[in-house]
Design an enzyme around this catalytic site. Sequence first.
Site, short mmCIF file in Angstrom:
data_model
loop_
_atom_site.label_atom_id
_atom_site.label_comp_id
_atom_site.label_asym_id
_atom_site.label_seq_id
_atom_site.Cartn_x
_atom_site.Cartn_y
_atom_site.Cartn_z
N LYS A 67 19.17 -35.89 -42.75
CA LYS A 67 18.69 -36.34 -41.15
C LYS A 67 17.36 -36.38 -40.94
O LYS A 67 16.22 -35.67 -41.49
CB LYS A 67 19.16 -34.79 -40.76
CG LYS A 67 19.02 -35.17 -39.29
CD LYS A 67 19.87 -34.13 -38.04
CE LYS A 67 18.89 -32.82 -38.37
NZ LYS A 67 19.78 -31.62 -37.56
N LYS A 226 8.17 -19.54 -36.00
CA LYS A 226 9.46 -19.79 -35.18
C LYS A 226 9.68 -18.20 -35.47
O LYS A 226 9.33 -17.64 -36.70
CB LYS A 226 9.92 -20.51 -35.26
CG LYS A 226 9.92 -21.98 -34.93
CD LYS A 226 11.25 -22.70 -34.03
CE LYS A 226 11.34 -23.72 -33.32
NZ LYS A 226 12.12 -24.52 -33.40
#
Length: 320
Positions: A67, A226
């Site tokens: 992807k 994150k």
Amino acid sequence: MLVVAENQIAGLMTPEAAFDAIEAVFAAMARRKAQNFPVVREALGHEDALYGFKGGFDADALTLGLKAGGYWPNNQKHGLINHQSTVFLFDADTGRVSAAVGGNLLTALRTAAASAVSIKYLAPKGAKVLGMIGAGHQSAFQLRAAARAHAFERVIGWNPHPEMLTRLADTASELGLPFEAVDLPTLGAQADVIISITSSFGPLLMDGHVAGPTHIAAMGTDTKGKQELDPALVARARVFTDEIAQSVSIGECQHAIAQGLIAEETIGELGAVVTGDNPGRAGAEVTIFDGTGVGLQDLAVAAAVVELAKQKGVAQKVDI
């Protein structure tokens, strides 16, 4: 090659099919029949975007591919969602490209399916209250998938921008569940299952917020830096993940690892719980699923939607 366009996905792929595909991939990973390749994830220095590649090979399903895409936080000005991606599948026998599949909706469906699988196997017995942290585009998918995996009685939610909570309220109403906006300490205290799905770079849910027994599906941290959870909360919990290598490098566990609060060896694989090789929840503890998002998940749902498109005769064939 076959092309399945983004605007075809909703009419082909169901949340139930996504759940089955992701559950099967977790099991294949645990049996070492499928492998993810190293992730490339970089800041472009343009439009504050993050761009990268996730790929892998499932020897059971003979699914090979990648992807390509990422996160463009300013896409609202273009009338687009922030997550943009495309999945490319290859013939495992020859290496020829076999399909290109729109990846935006599939990403939301597979991410929601992954947290739903974790809820199926790790939610405390008798869980009644679902807590949602985050009200962005993917939150509605998460809520719907969670409600299919477990019979919750009500939903509570928090978002840094409270005006966005209408998305969760509307989705809960669609599911026939009452919804209440709460602060984070209340959410941590009342929710039996918590899903965090934000793009935060700092801890939101703190150790003192959560008493247990609670299951937390931490789905937003997929990049270095994150963070959604207090490292002390991660250290106190029994932690499971999709891919340990990603969990300690780009997932929620990166911070607890960096601070020396947990060791990599203490992190379990959700796939081993699916196969029965790991018993999973032992009692009244806090469990965490660190959902980093792996390429094999994207390939599984993309391969499933290609088969559905072929069955319905809607896949476009392109000679390259």
